[in-house]
Structure formats: C-alpha cells, structure tokens
Design an enzyme around this catalytic site. Structure first.
Site, PDB file in Angstrom:
ATOM      1  N   GLU A   1       0.736  -1.343  -0.137  1.00 20.04           N
ATOM      2  CA  GLU A   1      -0.043  -0.052  -0.066  1.00 20.04           C
ATOM      3  C   GLU A   1       1.002   1.043  -0.036  1.00 20.04           C
ATOM      4  OE1 GLU A   1      -2.272   0.939   3.536  1.00 20.04           O
ATOM      5  OE2 GLU A   1      -4.072   1.881   2.315  1.00 20.04           O
TER       6      GLU A   1
ATOM      7  N   HIS B   1      -0.262   7.646   6.320  1.00 23.68           N
ATOM      8  CA  HIS B   1       1.131   7.181   5.817  1.00 23.68           C
ATOM      9  C   HIS B   1       1.940   8.460   6.144  1.00 23.68           C
ATOM     10  CE1 HIS B   1       0.050   3.516   3.314  1.00 23.68           C
ATOM     11  NE2 HIS B   1      -1.258   3.978   3.866  1.00 23.68           N
TER      12      HIS B   1
ATOM     13  N   HIS C   1      -9.944   0.447  -0.277  1.00 18.45           N
ATOM     14  CA  HIS C   1     -10.832   0.938   0.873  1.00 18.45           C
ATOM     15  C   HIS C   1     -11.556   1.884   0.402  1.00 18.45           C
ATOM     16  CE1 HIS C   1      -7.531   3.676   1.973  1.00 18.45           C
ATOM     17  NE2 HIS C   1      -6.824   2.682   2.622  1.00 18.45           N
TER      18      HIS C   1
ATOM     19  N   ASN D   1     -12.421   5.662   1.950  1.00 20.99           N
ATOM     20  CA  ASN D   1     -11.575   6.226   2.767  1.00 20.99           C
ATOM     21  C   ASN D   1     -10.356   6.698   1.813  1.00 20.99           C
ATOM     22  OD1 ASN D   1     -12.851   3.634   4.770  1.00 20.99           O
ATOM     23  ND2 ASN D   1     -12.858   6.107   5.147  1.00 20.99           N
TER      24      ASN D   1
ATOM     25  N   ARG E   1     -20.438  17.846  -9.632  1.00 21.99           N
ATOM     26  CA  ARG E   1     -19.558  18.569 -10.724  1.00 21.99           C
ATOM     27  C   ARG E   1     -18.333  17.715 -10.792  1.00 21.99           C
ATOM     28  NH1 ARG E   1     -21.521  22.984  -8.082  1.00 21.99           N
ATOM     29  NH2 ARG E   1     -22.880  24.323  -9.502  1.00 21.99           N
TER      30      ARG E   1
ATOM     31  N   HIS F   1     -15.158   3.449   9.764  1.00 26.35           N
ATOM     32  CA  HIS F   1     -14.630   4.117   8.448  1.00 26.35           C
ATOM     33  C   HIS F   1     -15.611   4.445   7.492  1.00 26.35           C
ATOM     34  CE1 HIS F   1     -10.876   2.503  10.201  1.00 26.35           C
ATOM     35  NE2 HIS F   1     -10.205   2.981   9.079  1.00 26.35           N
TER      36      HIS F   1
ATOM     37  N   ASP G   1      -8.393  -4.072   7.336  1.00 31.26           N
ATOM     38  CA  ASP G   1      -7.235  -3.085   7.458  1.00 31.26           C
ATOM     39  C   ASP G   1      -7.017  -3.253   8.799  1.00 31.26           C
ATOM     40  OD1 ASP G   1      -5.543  -1.044   6.385  1.00 31.26           O
ATOM     41  OD2 ASP G   1      -7.174   0.559   6.557  1.00 31.26           O
TER      42      ASP G   1
ATOM     43  N   LEU H   1      -7.902   8.824  11.931  1.00 33.23           N
ATOM     44  CA  LEU H   1      -7.977   7.180  11.871  1.00 33.23           C
ATOM     45  C   LEU H   1      -6.577   6.524  11.378  1.00 33.23           C
ATOM     46  CD1 LEU H   1     -11.678   6.431  10.761  1.00 33.23           C
ATOM     47  CD2 LEU H   1     -10.898   5.797  12.901  1.00 33.23           C
TER      48      LEU H   1
HETATM   49 ZN   LIG Z   1      -5.198   2.843   3.338  1.00 32.77          ZN
END
Ligand SMILES: [Zn+2]
Length: 377
Positions: free
Chosen positions: A130, A142, A215, A218, A226, A250, A273, A306
């Site tokens: 990921e 991350h 996911h 998320n 638009r 989530h 996850d 989160l």
């Molecule tokens: Zn992720």
C-alpha cells in the site's frame, strides 16, 4: 493420505447451501461435500453444533495483528503471528500489507513474504504494497515524505515475489501508464487508493490497467455532482472491484449499502485493514515512530486521524448482515469475491479439487474453527 471431514447443520459452498452436510478433504484438497449420513464411518470427523461452514475467509488488507505490525518486523515469524491473530477471527488467508516505507524496506518485505511462503507459514497468500506511490493530499496515516511516482525502471529494480500473489495500491493519477503496464505485465493486481484524482485523471486507458479500488470512500476524492472523483469512478467502472472496511467507523452503513447497490455482483469485498491491535494485549502500537492507540474501538494517532481498523473478519461479516446484506452475500464478500479479485483459482469455493480451506462460524457469526490447507485450527 487419509480422508478427514468437518460437518455442520449448514454448509455454504460459495454458490449454494447444503443441509446437515460434511466437507471431506484429503491432504490439502477438497474431495467432496456429502450429507453427514453418507460419511464413511472410519474417518477423522469433527461436527460443529449450531454452526455454518463457509469457504475460508480471505483478507487482502492486513497491516498487523497479535501486537505485531508488519512494517515494524519484516520477518516470516511476524507474518506467522499476524496470520494466527487473524485466524482466531475466521481468516484462512491474508495479504500482509506494507504501509508506505523506503525502497529498501519494500525489498525486505518482499523477501520476507517469499521466505514465509517457502517455509509454509500457514495462511500467507502473498503481499499487499500500500504505497509509497500515493497522493499526499490523501495520505491518511502514511508518511507522505516517502511518496514518489515510480518509473518502470525503478519498479524493475525490486525482486518481486516468486510465489504468492501481489497487490499494489497506488494513486493512479500519480503513476504513469507505462508503470501501470509494467505492473500488469508482471501479473501484479493493481488497485487505486489514497487517491485525490479528479475523474478525468482516471482515463479509460489507465482504468483498463486497474483491477480495483482500495478501501472505498476512505482516503480518496469524494463523489460530487460536478466532480465524481475517485469514488464516482469506482462506482461507475463495472470491471473494477472495491474493497471496503465494514467496522461501521470508516464507512457509514448507508454508504456501504449504496456501494453494494451500485457495484455489479461480486465486485464489493470486505477487508479489515486491521493493525497490530487485533488480538493484542496492549491496545497500542508504533507506526513510523508514532504511537497509535485504541480509543472507543477506533485506532487514532496523536492528531486524532484514523489509523487503520480494530476489527476481525468475522465481526466485519456480522456487521454487514446486521446492516441488511443477506448471509450468503456477506460470506461471499469475505471469501469468494476476494479470491476472484486476487485471481486465486483454487480458493473461494467448497468444491472438489479446491484447496481445503473453510471458516466455521456460530449463529452469531463468531469464528469457531478455520481450515487452512487441510489443517484445522
Ligand atoms: Zn490505506
């Protein structure tokens, strides 16, 4: 080799139900599903009262479990600990998932998974990378300083898995068509995620090279009238699957149900996850030097973002049934559909010649036992 069997009042084979039936296997392969009354009397056989036997659950996004984060311990023994923690929640196979890290740690992770598969660590199906090929606007938990857009040459520098399946999550707007093609030609499953794409950036040419979305909802650009964003593109593209976290934190149950209504059958699948906190005694762990804690069943970092989920596959299945999905569809979302998404030809169904893998659940959908490659845990 000897025949073995498990049986229950109900068995779902991935297509239909069998009452009072047994799953028969020999070695690592399924032989048959038969009525309990037709079982040979001289074989090893375990019956589960008030239970359902389903195809073994497959979780394609697992960052950790049992107090171990894969990122922090890139070893076969860490993978074993993670698989064990998830097995007690019904997961037969999983993809240890590496959160964005350095190229040298990506290589260490790939080597660790190859070794884990070689050492026959129970339940490891491959790897999910990921990142770090993500969009900093949608970094989630991350470290965006590690993000870059890889060239095909940079991708070719890794020693990729020689066994097992590989899933890569990338922000498709930040990765070139040539790099996507390189991944596809390598047999890697590609998902769009941590993406801030405008719908027009997810061109038809690129989308043909994308298998799924990671996911859903998320860490991706939202759907608006638009600007359909990554979410709208995911909803509209029939050939792609979407993974979704069903902890009720989530994604709102109604957003889940909307996705289920819009995506073609078989294209919405459950991931946990999950982080090191699943099956943990400490309820906290380190990610990139930051402490992540379980607060009210949520995993949060110091900024309150989160940081993954604190849930097992069995609870995730129970949740979607509670939200109105029928039992067999919920079971397929945790087994058959992820198997197809990862192009596993011998998993996801309880049929002859498939791998002997099953999940046994009680009437509340709590895991009672898991069969992996012919061994019952
Ligand atoms: Zn992720």
């Amino acid at each position: 080799m000897t025949l073995k069997a498990i049986s229950a009042q109900r068995l779902f084979d991935g297509v239909k139900y069998h009452d009072n039936s047994a799953l028969l296997w020999e070695g690592t392969s399924i032989k048959a599903v038969v009525p309990i009354t037709q079982l040979p009397t001289d074989i090893e056989h375990q019956h589960f009262e008030d239970a359902i036997i389903a195809p073994g659950f497959i979780d394609i996004q697992v960052n950790g479990g049992g107090d171990v984060m894969f990122n922090n311990d890139l070893s076969p023994s860490a993978v074993d600990t993670i698989c064990r923690a998830h097995r007690s929640h019904g997961t037969a196979y999983l993809l240890p998932t590496l959160i964005s890290t350095t190229p040298s740690d990506i290589q260490k992770a790939l080597s660790a998974i190859d070794k884990a598969i070689e050492e026959r660590i129970v339940g490891v199906l491959g790897i999910h990378l990921e990142g770090p090929w993500l969009n900093q606007e949608k970094k989630g938990a991350h470290n965006s300083e590690l993000f870059y857009s890889p060239t095909p040459e940079q991708l070719a520098n890794f020693n990729w898995l020689t066994k097992g399946k590989t899933l890569v999550t990338a922000a498709v707007e930040n990765i070139s068509t040539d790099s996507l093609k390189w991944l596809k030609h390598k047999g890697i499953v590609v998902a769009c995620g941590h993406s801030n794409a405008k719908a027009d950036e997810l061109t038809d040419e690129k989308m043909q090279l994308v298998d799924g979305f990671t996911h859903l909802y998320n860490a991706m650009s939202a759907f608006e009238g638009r600007e359909p964003g990554a979410v709208g593109t995911a909803m509209l593209s029939d050939h792609t699957w979407c993974s979704i976290i069903t902890d009720g934190i989530h994604v709102h149950p109604k957003s889940f149900l909307l996705a289920h209504k819009v995506k073609p059958e078989g294209k919405l699948l459950i991931v946990t996850d999950a982080m090191a906190s699943l099956g943990s005694v400490t309820n906290q762990f380190e990610l990139d030097g930051e402490t992540i804690r379980v607060v009210d069943n949520k995993l949060v970092n110091s900024r309150g973002s989160l940081a993954g989920a604190h849930i097992g596959m069995d609870e995730s299945v129970a949740n979607v049934i509670k939200w109105g999905i029928c039992e067999q569809e919920a079971l397929k979302m945790a087994s058959t559909y992820p198997s197809i998404a990862m192009k596993c030809e011998d998993l996801g169904f309880l049929k002859p010649n498939y791998r002997a893998a099953a999940t046994v659940l009680n009437t509340q959908y709590q895991s009672q036992a898991v069969l992996v490659d012919g061994n019952l845990y």
